[in-house]
Design a protein around this motif. Structure first.
Motif, PDB file in Angstrom:
ATOM      1  N   GLN A 133       1.549   4.542  -2.824  1.00  0.00           N
ATOM      2  CA  GLN A 133       1.392   5.948  -2.473  1.00  0.00           C
ATOM      3  C   GLN A 133       2.619   6.792  -2.827  1.00  0.00           C
ATOM      4  N   ASP A 167       0.547   4.111   7.624  1.00  0.00           N
ATOM      5  CA  ASP A 167      -0.361   3.018   7.269  1.00  0.00           C
ATOM      6  C   ASP A 167      -0.479   2.003   8.405  1.00  0.00           C
ATOM      7  N   LEU A 200       5.422   6.631   5.134  1.00  0.00           N
ATOM      8  CA  LEU A 200       4.132   6.098   4.693  1.00  0.00           C
ATOM      9  C   LEU A 200       3.787   4.802   5.410  1.00  0.00           C
ATOM     10  N   GLU A 255       0.828  -1.203   0.000  1.00  0.00           N
ATOM     11  CA  GLU A 255       0.000   0.000   0.000  1.00  0.00           C
ATOM     12  C   GLU A 255       0.866   1.258   0.000  1.00  0.00           C
ATOM     13  N   SER A 256       1.913   1.249   0.780  1.00  0.00           N
ATOM     14  CA  SER A 256       2.813   2.407   0.854  1.00  0.00           C
ATOM     15  C   SER A 256       3.539   2.628  -0.464  1.00  0.00           C
TER      16      SER A 256
END
Length: 89
Positions: A29, A80, A76, A25-26
Motif C-alpha cells: 500500500q 490493517d 498502515l 500488505e502494508s
C-alpha cells in the motif's frame, strides 16, 4: 494465529505469521518511493550513503524519505491490524 516463524529482526525476536502478512500488505500500500526506500534500507540493509547512490539522490533525501516511509508503514500496519481483528470477530 499463534504460530511464529523466525525472521531477521533487529531485536532478534520472533514475529507472528499474522504480523508478517500485515507487513506485506502494508508494504504494497506504500507509494513506490517509500516502498523502494524501505526495502533498500531495511530489507537489503543498505547504508544511507549506499541508498543515496543507488537512487541518485542526496543523503538528506534518503533520511527524510526513510523517516516518512517508516511513519506511513506504521500507520498502515495499525489500520490493517485493526481490520484483521475486526474481520476475525
Amino acid at each position: 494465529m499463534d504460530k511464529y516463524i523466525p525472521v531477521s529482526v533487529q531485536a532478534g525476536e520472533e514475529v507472528s505469521i499474522e504480523t508478517m502478512m500485515i507487513l506485506e500488505e502494508s508494504l504494497h500500500q506504500l507509494k513506490t518511493a517509500y516502498r523502494e526506500m524501505f526495502v533498500l534500507r531495511h530489507v537489503e540493509g543498505l547504508s544511507i550513503q549506499q541508498t543515496a547512490r543507488v537512487l541518485g539522490c542526496s543523503e538528506g533525501k534518503v533520511r527524510t524519505t526513510d523517516y516518512r516511509a517508516i511513519r506511513r508503514l506504521r500507520e498502515l500496519m495499525a489500520t490493517d491490524a485493526q481490520e484483521a481483528n475486526f474481520n476475525s470477530e
